[in-house]
Design a protein around this motif. Structure first.
Motif, PDB file in Angstrom:
ATOM      1  N   LEU A 167       0.839  -1.200   0.000  1.00 54.80           N
ATOM      2  CA  LEU A 167       0.000   0.000   0.000  1.00 54.80           C
ATOM      3  C   LEU A 167       0.875   1.253   0.000  1.00 54.80           C
ATOM      4  O   LEU A 167       1.703   1.440   0.890  1.00 54.80           O
ATOM      5  CB  LEU A 167      -0.917  -0.009   1.223  1.00 54.80           C
ATOM      6  N   GLN A 168       0.667   2.110  -0.992  1.00 57.50           N
ATOM      7  CA  GLN A 168       1.484   3.312  -1.136  1.00 57.50           C
ATOM      8  C   GLN A 168       1.031   4.421  -0.178  1.00 57.50           C
ATOM      9  O   GLN A 168      -0.074   4.381   0.356  1.00 57.50           O
ATOM     10  CB  GLN A 168       1.402   3.816  -2.584  1.00 57.50           C
ATOM     11  N   PRO A 169       1.891   5.418   0.055  1.00 57.12           N
ATOM     12  CA  PRO A 169       1.515   6.543   0.925  1.00 57.12           C
ATOM     13  C   PRO A 169       0.244   7.233   0.446  1.00 57.12           C
ATOM     14  O   PRO A 169      -0.079   7.217  -0.741  1.00 57.12           O
ATOM     15  CB  PRO A 169       2.730   7.477   0.822  1.00 57.12           C
ATOM     16  N   LYS A 170      -0.490   7.810   1.392  1.00 60.37           N
ATOM     17  CA  LYS A 170      -1.752   8.509   1.131  1.00 60.37           C
ATOM     18  C   LYS A 170      -2.790   7.584   0.501  1.00 60.37           C
ATOM     19  O   LYS A 170      -3.611   8.021  -0.315  1.00 60.37           O
ATOM     20  CB  LYS A 170      -1.510   9.730   0.234  1.00 60.37           C
ATOM     21  N   GLU A 191      -3.298   3.841  -4.080  1.00 55.93           N
ATOM     22  CA  GLU A 191      -2.535   2.933  -4.935  1.00 55.93           C
ATOM     23  C   GLU A 191      -2.009   1.743  -4.147  1.00 55.93           C
ATOM     24  O   GLU A 191      -1.526   1.885  -3.023  1.00 55.93           O
ATOM     25  CB  GLU A 191      -1.358   3.685  -5.560  1.00 55.93           C
ATOM     26  N   GLY A 192      -2.126   0.568  -4.751  1.00 56.74           N
ATOM     27  CA  GLY A 192      -1.621  -0.638  -4.112  1.00 56.74           C
ATOM     28  C   GLY A 192      -1.188  -1.672  -5.139  1.00 56.74           C
ATOM     29  O   GLY A 192      -1.785  -1.773  -6.223  1.00 56.74           O
ATOM     30  N   PHE A 193      -0.142  -2.422  -4.795  1.00 56.40           N
ATOM     31  CA  PHE A 193       0.300  -3.536  -5.638  1.00 56.40           C
ATOM     32  C   PHE A 193      -0.159  -4.827  -4.972  1.00 56.40           C
ATOM     33  O   PHE A 193       0.180  -5.094  -3.818  1.00 56.40           O
ATOM     34  CB  PHE A 193       1.822  -3.527  -5.802  1.00 56.40           C
ATOM     35  N   PHE A 194      -0.946  -5.625  -5.694  1.00 55.39           N
ATOM     36  CA  PHE A 194      -1.583  -6.816  -5.141  1.00 55.39           C
ATOM     37  C   PHE A 194      -0.901  -8.084  -5.647  1.00 55.39           C
ATOM     38  O   PHE A 194      -0.613  -8.216  -6.837  1.00 55.39           O
ATOM     39  CB  PHE A 194      -3.059  -6.860  -5.552  1.00 55.39           C
ATOM     40  N   GLU A 195      -0.671  -9.015  -4.729  1.00 54.00           N
ATOM     41  CA  GLU A 195      -0.236 -10.366  -5.081  1.00 54.00           C
ATOM     42  C   GLU A 195      -1.225 -11.314  -4.421  1.00 54.00           C
ATOM     43  O   GLU A 195      -1.274 -11.431  -3.193  1.00 54.00           O
ATOM     44  CB  GLU A 195       1.195 -10.625  -4.600  1.00 54.00           C
ATOM     45  N   ILE A 196      -2.017 -11.963  -5.242  1.00 57.34           N
ATOM     46  CA  ILE A 196      -3.177 -12.700  -4.748  1.00 57.34           C
ATOM     47  C   ILE A 196      -2.896 -14.193  -4.647  1.00 57.34           C
ATOM     48  O   ILE A 196      -2.407 -14.817  -5.594  1.00 57.34           O
ATOM     49  CB  ILE A 196      -4.394 -12.463  -5.667  1.00 57.34           C
ATOM     50  N   SER A 197      -3.235 -14.740  -3.506  1.00 59.32           N
ATOM     51  CA  SER A 197      -3.119 -16.176  -3.284  1.00 59.32           C
ATOM     52  C   SER A 197      -4.124 -16.901  -4.179  1.00 59.32           C
ATOM     53  O   SER A 197      -5.300 -16.542  -4.228  1.00 59.32           O
ATOM     54  CB  SER A 197      -3.386 -16.492  -1.811  1.00 59.32           C
ATOM     55  N   GLY A 217      -5.691 -15.552  -9.145  1.00 56.74           N
ATOM     56  CA  GLY A 217      -4.395 -15.570  -8.476  1.00 56.74           C
ATOM     57  C   GLY A 217      -3.372 -14.954  -9.384  1.00 56.74           C
ATOM     58  O   GLY A 217      -3.022 -15.529 -10.417  1.00 56.74           O
ATOM     59  N   THR A 218      -2.896 -13.773  -9.064  1.00 60.53           N
ATOM     60  CA  THR A 218      -1.986 -13.053  -9.956  1.00 60.53           C
ATOM     61  C   THR A 218      -1.399 -11.872  -9.222  1.00 60.53           C
ATOM     62  O   THR A 218      -1.665 -11.643  -8.043  1.00 60.53           O
ATOM     63  CB  THR A 218      -2.751 -12.580 -11.206  1.00 60.53           C
ATOM     64  N   SER A 219      -0.568 -11.067  -9.915  1.00 56.55           N
ATOM     65  CA  SER A 219      -0.015  -9.852  -9.325  1.00 56.55           C
ATOM     66  C   SER A 219      -0.291  -8.676 -10.250  1.00 56.55           C
ATOM     67  O   SER A 219      -0.112  -8.778 -11.470  1.00 56.55           O
ATOM     68  CB  SER A 219       1.488 -10.006  -9.070  1.00 56.55           C
ATOM     69  N   PHE A 220      -0.714  -7.569  -9.683  1.00 58.53           N
ATOM     70  CA  PHE A 220      -1.105  -6.420 -10.474  1.00 58.53           C
ATOM     71  C   PHE A 220      -1.142  -5.176  -9.589  1.00 58.53           C
ATOM     72  O   PHE A 220      -1.159  -5.268  -8.359  1.00 58.53           O
ATOM     73  CB  PHE A 220      -2.490  -6.637 -11.104  1.00 58.53           C
ATOM     74  N   ARG A 221      -1.163  -4.025 -10.239  1.00 58.45           N
ATOM     75  CA  ARG A 221      -1.216  -2.753  -9.511  1.00 58.45           C
ATOM     76  C   ARG A 221      -2.482  -2.003  -9.883  1.00 58.45           C
ATOM     77  O   ARG A 221      -2.868  -1.963 -11.051  1.00 58.45           O
ATOM     78  CB  ARG A 221       0.003  -1.895  -9.856  1.00 58.45           C
ATOM     79  N   VAL A 222      -3.107  -1.393  -8.878  1.00 59.02           N
ATOM     80  CA  VAL A 222      -4.274  -0.538  -9.099  1.00 59.02           C
ATOM     81  C   VAL A 222      -3.957   0.840  -8.538  1.00 59.02           C
ATOM     82  O   VAL A 222      -3.511   0.966  -7.395  1.00 59.02           O
ATOM     83  CB  VAL A 222      -5.538  -1.096  -8.423  1.00 59.02           C
ATOM     84  N   LYS A 223      -4.189   1.862  -9.346  1.00 59.62           N
ATOM     85  CA  LYS A 223      -3.975   3.247  -8.926  1.00 59.62           C
ATOM     86  C   LYS A 223      -5.286   3.989  -9.078  1.00 59.62           C
ATOM     87  O   LYS A 223      -5.756   4.225 -10.182  1.00 59.62           O
ATOM     88  CB  LYS A 223      -2.886   3.898  -9.781  1.00 59.62           C
ATOM     89  N   ALA A 224      -5.904   4.338  -7.941  1.00 61.75           N
ATOM     90  CA  ALA A 224      -7.247   4.930  -7.986  1.00 61.75           C
ATOM     91  C   ALA A 224      -7.401   5.969  -6.886  1.00 61.75           C
ATOM     92  O   ALA A 224      -7.991   5.703  -5.839  1.00 61.75           O
ATOM     93  CB  ALA A 224      -8.312   3.835  -7.836  1.00 61.75           C
ATOM     94  N   TYR A 225      -6.865   7.150  -7.129  1.00 63.19           N
ATOM     95  CA  TYR A 225      -7.018   8.248  -6.169  1.00 63.19           C
ATOM     96  C   TYR A 225      -8.328   8.975  -6.427  1.00 63.19           C
ATOM     97  O   TYR A 225      -8.744   9.139  -7.577  1.00 63.19           O
ATOM     98  CB  TYR A 225      -5.845   9.223  -6.274  1.00 63.19           C
ATOM     99  N   SER A 226      -8.967   9.418  -5.359  1.00 63.91           N
ATOM    100  CA  SER A 226     -10.298  10.007  -5.486  1.00 63.91           C
ATOM    101  C   SER A 226     -10.296  11.306  -6.282  1.00 63.91           C
ATOM    102  O   SER A 226     -11.301  11.660  -6.898  1.00 63.91           O
ATOM    103  CB  SER A 226     -10.882  10.262  -4.091  1.00 63.91           C
TER     104      SER A 226
END
Length: 372
Positions: A167-170, A191-197, A217-226
């Motif tokens: 989990l990134q700052p802010k 913003e967070g980088f996910f690694e899913i079991s 099950g994968t790894s990916f990044r989501v960037k979604a600031y309001s």
């Protein structure tokens, strides 16, 4: 800097060079951020001053339209208050300067607002249908745990299924303490980088602003600031499916499938999907790629110390391990497409000889009697 404790008006902040340096150049030598957070009333004044200061710098600075509307309204109210406070006994020059100063700020805001329209800045407008973070979590009936990153570095969150989120700052993430039912749902703001079991029978969903990202099950990044006009999803490994949230009207494209090194940019203003099949051709995405998305986790006869160093760089964690006992250990293993906890389990099992790990926040402690 004790004089700022007596600041009661927006003008006080605008005339402070240290405050200007903090807002415009992000130089915080005098601890403005920490000082601001000490009082809710103080934070409100600072925010209003920040918006006004940035408005006078348009178009070099980007300001959200809701901020401008709010600040403009606040400024006109202050103008009226100042005019009411000024009585006939006051010096006419002072009366003129006060009114001129506040009116100038309001004019700057009007110009800034007009500039945003003229240059068609892709900002979310009040008329746009947006989905807020609070709306998302209110749709969930489960008791959620919320983790907020108020620090200046990324933080690791480990979920009950073994999945991990950097989990990134802010940013903040809401998730159930234990996943129940046939789905795993989390809610992201920021913003967070996910690694899913991996669990094909229990798909994983990331709700962020107006879109939902579904994986097994994968790894990916989501960037979604309001306050940002776009939502980005970037896939490192595996496959994800992205669609619009049911809380908004259906877009022209119901679902987009993304494979490794592909990305999606969702434009919130018109609810459109823009699939990017080669992220290396997108300058914005290329610049935003972090260590965890670039480092290789394929190891062939590599010293354990080097493997731990790679994990530290990727996840921004500190690993404490018995260097003398493990100095001659070499491993051949694949840690790609695995959450952090699974990576640590694989390494410890490969080392053997009573090797275990304990994780506390961003601190990892390895205990071991040495290599097998």
């Amino acid at each position: 800097m004790q004089k700022r404790n007596k600041y009661t008006e927006i003008e006080d902040f605008l005339s402070d060079e240290s405050f200007q340096s903090w807002i415009l150049s992000k130089i915080d030598n005098d601890g403005w951020e920490e000082w601001t957070l000490e009082s809710r009333r103080r934070a409100k004044l600072v925010q209003d001053a920040r918006v006004l200061l940035l408005a006078m710098k348009v178009p070099e600075q980007t300001i959200t339209q809701p901020e401008l509307y709010k600040a403009l309204q606040t400024t006109w109210i202050k103008i009226e208050e100042k005019e009411n406070e000024i009585n006939s006994s006051q010096n006419s020059k002072i009366r003129f300067l006060k009114k001129y100063f506040l009116s100038g700020i309001a004019a700057a805001l009007v110009i800034a607002l007009g500039s945003l329209w003229i240059y068609n800045n892709p900002i979310i407008t009040p008329e746009s249908k947006v989905v807020t973070y609070n709306e998302l979590i209110n749709e969930n009936n489960e008791g959620l745990v919320e983790q907020t990153n108020n620090s200046d570095k990324a933080q690791i969150i480990t979920l009950s299924d073994g999945s991990s989120v950097l989990l990134q700052p802010k940013s903040k993430l809401s998730y159930p303490k234990i996943f129940t039912g046939n789905e795993r749902k989390v809610y992201l703001s920021g913003e967070g980088f996910f690694e899913i079991s991996k669990n094909p029978k229990k798909p994983f969903f990331v709700y962020a602003n107006e879109i939902v990202t579904k994986v097994v099950g994968t790894s990916f990044r989501v960037k979604a600031y309001s306050d940002q006009p776009d939502v980005e999803v970037l896939v490192r490994t595996g496959k994800v499916r992205v669609k619009s949230n049911d809380l908004i009207s259906k877009s022209d494209q119901d679902e987009v499938v993304l494979l490794p090194n592909q990305a999606l940019r969702f434009q919130r203003k018109d609810l459109s999907f823009n699939k990017i099949t080669d992220i290396t051709q997108d300058i914005v995405l290329t610049r935003s790629v972090g260590n965890i998305e670039q480092l290789s986790f394929e190891f062939t006869d590599i010293p354990v110390s080097q493997i731990f160093e790679t994990i530290e760089q990727a996840y921004l964690v500190d690993i404490d391990y018995p260097k003398n006992k493990l100095k001659d250990c070499h491993l051949t293993t694949s840690l790609s497409d695995q959450p952090l906890m699974e990576k640590l389990k694989i390494v410890c099992n490969s080392i053997g000889n009573n090797t275990t790990f304990e994780m506390n926040g961003n601190q990892i402690i390895i205990t071991s009697d040495g290599c097998n």
